[in-house]
Design a protein around this motif. Sequence first.
Motif, short mmCIF file in Angstrom:
data_model
loop_
_atom_site.label_atom_id
_atom_site.label_comp_id
_atom_site.label_asym_id
_atom_site.label_seq_id
_atom_site.Cartn_x
_atom_site.Cartn_y
_atom_site.Cartn_z
N GLU A 367 -10.34 -21.02 16.79
CA GLU A 367 -9.99 -20.43 15.50
C GLU A 367 -10.70 -19.11 15.29
N VAL A 368 -12.00 -19.10 15.53
CA VAL A 368 -12.78 -17.88 15.30
C VAL A 368 -12.47 -16.83 16.36
N LYS A 369 -12.38 -17.24 17.60
CA LYS A 369 -12.15 -16.29 18.70
C LYS A 369 -10.85 -15.52 18.50
N TYR A 370 -9.76 -16.24 18.30
CA TYR A 370 -8.47 -15.56 18.22
C TYR A 370 -8.22 -14.99 16.82
N GLY A 371 -8.80 -15.59 15.80
CA GLY A 371 -8.74 -14.99 14.48
C GLY A 371 -9.44 -13.64 14.47
N TRP A 372 -10.62 -13.59 15.09
CA TRP A 372 -11.40 -12.35 15.17
C TRP A 372 -10.65 -11.30 15.98
N LEU A 373 -10.15 -11.68 17.17
CA LEU A 373 -9.48 -10.71 18.03
C LEU A 373 -8.20 -10.19 17.39
N ASN A 374 -7.44 -11.06 16.75
CA ASN A 374 -6.23 -10.62 16.06
C ASN A 374 -6.57 -9.69 14.90
N PHE A 375 -7.67 -9.99 14.22
CA PHE A 375 -8.06 -9.16 13.08
C PHE A 375 -8.49 -7.76 13.51
N ILE A 376 -9.23 -7.67 14.61
CA ILE A 376 -9.75 -6.37 15.02
C ILE A 376 -8.72 -5.53 15.76
N THR A 377 -7.63 -6.15 16.23
CA THR A 377 -6.65 -5.41 17.02
C THR A 377 -6.16 -4.14 16.33
N PRO A 378 -5.80 -4.16 15.03
CA PRO A 378 -5.34 -2.91 14.39
C PRO A 378 -6.40 -1.82 14.33
N TYR A 379 -7.69 -2.19 14.44
CA TYR A 379 -8.76 -1.19 14.39
C TYR A 379 -8.92 -0.45 15.73
N TYR A 380 -8.43 -1.06 16.81
CA TYR A 380 -8.62 -0.50 18.14
C TYR A 380 -7.31 -0.09 18.81
N THR A 381 -6.18 -0.47 18.23
CA THR A 381 -4.88 -0.23 18.84
C THR A 381 -3.89 0.23 17.78
N PRO A 382 -2.71 0.69 18.20
CA PRO A 382 -1.71 1.08 17.21
C PRO A 382 -0.98 -0.10 16.59
N LEU A 383 -1.30 -1.32 16.99
CA LEU A 383 -0.61 -2.48 16.46
C LEU A 383 -1.11 -2.84 15.07
N SER A 384 -0.23 -3.35 14.25
CA SER A 384 -0.61 -3.88 12.94
C SER A 384 -0.82 -5.37 13.07
N GLU A 385 -1.31 -5.97 11.98
CA GLU A 385 -1.50 -7.43 11.98
C GLU A 385 -0.17 -8.16 12.16
N VAL A 386 0.93 -7.52 11.77
CA VAL A 386 2.25 -8.13 11.89
C VAL A 386 2.79 -7.99 13.29
N THR A 387 2.64 -6.79 13.90
CA THR A 387 3.24 -6.55 15.21
C THR A 387 2.41 -7.09 16.36
N ALA A 388 1.11 -7.26 16.16
CA ALA A 388 0.25 -7.72 17.27
C ALA A 388 0.70 -9.06 17.85
N PRO A 389 0.94 -10.09 17.04
CA PRO A 389 1.39 -11.35 17.63
C PRO A 389 2.71 -11.22 18.39
N PHE A 390 3.61 -10.36 17.90
CA PHE A 390 4.89 -10.15 18.60
C PHE A 390 4.65 -9.57 19.98
N TYR A 391 3.81 -8.52 20.05
CA TYR A 391 3.51 -7.90 21.33
C TYR A 391 2.90 -8.89 22.30
N ILE A 392 1.90 -9.62 21.84
CA ILE A 392 1.21 -10.56 22.72
C ILE A 392 2.17 -11.64 23.19
N GLY A 393 3.05 -12.10 22.30
CA GLY A 393 4.04 -13.10 22.68
C GLY A 393 4.97 -12.59 23.76
N LYS A 394 5.37 -11.31 23.68
CA LYS A 394 6.23 -10.73 24.70
C LYS A 394 5.50 -10.60 26.03
N PHE A 395 4.24 -10.20 25.98
CA PHE A 395 3.43 -10.15 27.20
C PHE A 395 3.41 -11.52 27.88
#
Length: 523
Positions: A367-395
């Motif tokens: 819970e903490v690991k992936y919650g944290w990583l998903n939360f910080i993704t928009p700070y380090y990448t062009p992905l938003s909180e909405v698009t990040a799960p979509f991208y990762i799912g496609k990968f």
Amino acid sequence: METMPLRKLPIGIQDFASLREDGFLYVDKTALVYRMVTTGKPYFMSRPRRFGKSLLLSTLKAYFLGRKDLFEGLAIEQLEKDWTVYPVLHLSLNAQFYENKRSLEQVLEGHLMDWEKEYGETPKELGLAARFMLIIRQACEKTGQKVVVLIDEYDKPLLRTLADDELHQVYREMLTGFYTVLKDADPYLRFVFITGVTKFSQLGIFSNLNQLVDLSMNPFYATICGMTRNEIEQTFRPEIEMLAATHDRTFDDTMNELTRRYDGYRFTAMQKEGIYNPFSILNVFFSTMYQDYWFATGTPTSLVEMLQKTNYDLRQLDGLEVPAAALTDYRVDFKNPVPIIYQSGYLTIKGYDPIKNNYVLGYPNAEVKYGWLNFITPYYTPLSEVTAPFYIGKFWDELRDCDVDPFMERMRAFFADFPYELNDKTERHYQVVFYIVFKLLGQYIDVEIRSARGRADAVVKTTDYIYVFEFKLDGSVDEALRQIDDKGYLIPYTVDGRKLIKVGASFDKAERNIGEWKVESDT
């Protein structure tokens, strides 16, 4: 689906009297409470938010008010014989936003006025701290018993102002003066317990009130907040069985899933048994759905901002080795955000070296690991909180189907979408982005990220394939593939039975993107 009798789960219940009077389920911690109140006097304990600190203080309040009726059937009923009634001053700083000096003054003033109604007025011109001291003395004199002081979330105003140096300093001075009254008031005090998320060493209470005993890493009280596996199985067996039936899993499989997602907190060096997050556990039982309940109740924005300001290498957080002083000194140091990240519950103790007196930290659970990583993704990448799960799912879909070229094309497009202001980032920034992407893939498949010399940048395991990735920031694709062979990165997986895939890629500095890549099969 079979139904079971409705049982009342204490989600959000912080008042012990209400919990007991209204028939909510309760994990009995009262043996530890009795040990605490009979073996010491001034205590401090830090724990992450929503770990039961407020309920613990409310339990202590009920005990010191002599409410024997509330403890019927609990361990302390057989231990306590006297049930003496003491005057209790219970201060909670949990409910305010704390946007200015006046907001803190109003909270403190409100508590003082409530206590004055019971123990006598104090002159307003004395100031908040002097009135607090006088109320303690008057309560002792009026009742003939020493006073119990319980302070909940003492550090909430300080946490709210981490990014506002001026207001943070104002709050620190106000609270230092108010709390250190407890040192001079010692002759009138029966018991003191202070809770919070952090222990700010700059705050005078922890230097001036030097008799305060810190239980945060005391092994005897490691389980006083949160739940152990045994406590969960004993108290919530019907709920576990219902959860298992809902998801068509066995009891043991369900406990293993709860463990993977919500267990793993360790607050002492030698603690063997992990502590489960109580808020998430109760919410899972209530909804029968596995979700990130604890993480969703608070956003670690200020912590991520600290990481960015210090250019801290995010990859170091998982498996980080730190000296013991880093966890016991509790300094708010923007050059070293690790202690406050640990205290806030996003990291926990994973190991201890008694010879070097060093701790190894890591994410406590999924819970903490992936919650944290998903939360910080928009700070380090062009992905938003909405698009990040979509991208990762496609990968994930592409690697599952061995579509490596589309995977790499998507990765290239991912980097091409970086906004202009991110394009001057260092090479390490892009390494961190690779790290985030592959770590997030771990939600769905087995992923290893390089953490020691002699391992590939990333190893991804699907049902049918094992991929070994090597990215070269200063080299060619052929060099990347040759390193996989020369370093023997495939050797640990040769007897696995799955098809082995080597992926070598280069990083184009001029384009600030993935350049070429090659894919080779080793079977």
